[in-house]
Design an enzyme around this catalytic site. Sequence first.
Site, PDB file in Angstrom:
ATOM      1  N   ARG A  70       0.821  -1.213   0.000  1.00  0.00           N
ATOM      2  CA  ARG A  70       0.000   0.000   0.000  1.00  0.00           C
ATOM      3  C   ARG A  70       0.856   1.263   0.000  1.00  0.00           C
ATOM      4  O   ARG A  70       0.501   2.270  -0.634  1.00  0.00           O
ATOM      5  CB  ARG A  70      -0.938  -0.020   1.207  1.00  0.00           C
ATOM      6  N   ALA A 116      -7.321   7.929  -0.452  1.00  0.00           N
ATOM      7  CA  ALA A 116      -7.242   6.474  -0.356  1.00  0.00           C
ATOM      8  C   ALA A 116      -8.167   6.041   0.765  1.00  0.00           C
ATOM      9  O   ALA A 116      -8.133   6.597   1.864  1.00  0.00           O
ATOM     10  CB  ALA A 116      -5.809   6.039  -0.062  1.00  0.00           C
ATOM     11  N   SER A 117      -9.008   5.067   0.508  1.00  0.00           N
ATOM     12  CA  SER A 117     -10.044   4.662   1.454  1.00  0.00           C
ATOM     13  C   SER A 117      -9.456   3.960   2.678  1.00  0.00           C
ATOM     14  O   SER A 117      -8.342   3.431   2.656  1.00  0.00           O
ATOM     15  CB  SER A 117     -11.043   3.727   0.772  1.00  0.00           C
ATOM     16  N   VAL A 118     -10.238   3.953   3.752  1.00  0.00           N
ATOM     17  CA  VAL A 118      -9.882   3.227   4.965  1.00  0.00           C
ATOM     18  C   VAL A 118      -9.673   1.758   4.616  1.00  0.00           C
ATOM     19  O   VAL A 118     -10.541   1.145   3.991  1.00  0.00           O
ATOM     20  CB  VAL A 118     -11.010   3.376   6.004  1.00  0.00           C
TER      21      VAL A 118
END
Length: 398
Positions: free
Chosen positions: A37, A70-72
């Site tokens: 990530r 960027a999403s959780v």
Amino acid sequence: MSQTPTADQLRNRLVDEILAEHRMPAAVERAMRTVPRDAFLPGLELENAYTDQAVTIKDNPGEPLPLSCASVPSVVAMMLEQLDISAGDDILEIGAGTGYNAALLAEIADRGSVTTVDIDPDVALHARSRLNATGYEHVTVIERDGLLGAPENAPYDRIIATVGVWDIPAAWWDQLKDGGRLVLPLRWRGQTRSVALTRRGNQLVSDSMELCGFVPIIGQNGEKTSPLNTDDTIRVHYDQDQNVDPASLAATVQTGTPALEVTSAQRVGGEEPFDGVWLRATASDDRVCRLEATPKALEQELLRRPAIPVRSPVLVEGNSLAYLTITREGTDAERPFRLGAAAYGPQAEELARDLVTHIDAWGADRLAVPRMTITPAGCTSTAGHVISKPESRITLTY
């Protein structure tokens, strides 16, 4: 002397933390332990890339990336579980973002294909560069309005949207296989829920629905926002098909008349969710909107105890409204908070009691989730409460 954790250690720690709170299919777990990530989030310190929170990233020297999100990670995992990918599936993603989610999709789909589209050319370029740098050159990245999908690689076994969607475009119907799944953060009546739907001919039928929050997709303008006071510290959010008169509501709220308050029979604990009240109300009542109160409004005590200041369900009719409240009571240690309604205007008592009826209906079966059936606008809807949008019809039934 403690050593700085490596990227692999941080990534595995994050997945372990998510697993401690939420289940995760084995294929999703493997993907999240594999895809780096941090490589998709330029300009962040390594540890910041591996926290379970949404991340905003801005321009970075050498990176063609404008403001993006960027999403959780736990929400990413939840939506991947909803999508239920099989090896070999062909997948379309609406909203390329950082490219991280597309890499996860590619890991899970294995021998399948992944196409991701984004309307922002710089975002699409960043996703392309990060996917190439991390070994996912086979993912197709297209700069395009996501509402158009990607017909050149259709049909798809799975479609996932990583932006909030207010209406389902006809193009997505054309590109999803019969029996395929669509997962999207769907917005209606002021709330957003990640809904998993399976296509059955001219119907999309839900089997999962989870509360979430996403930036809305560009190009859909069915949601409206209006201030209810001169300082713009109280706002109502509503859909274009709803009969809302902001000027009349504003006049009512600004009179300074004390709210009429009605309590329900329902109590909740400090960590117990009650967002199901909102969901339950939308399954039968077209007056449900969203009330937003800023910190300044709360400091000035312009409203009485809205349940969640930035997003409380509210019933609106004419120049009257009633919103969900929460009040601490010391008589029940396990559930010290009581839900109720505060209302203003000539129909205050009626609306407050109607909202309490929704609260008590939720309280009778707090874990119940409605079945959502969506049809294209030109098709006949199934029996149940229908919410009409330009390109689709949403039916909710309990």
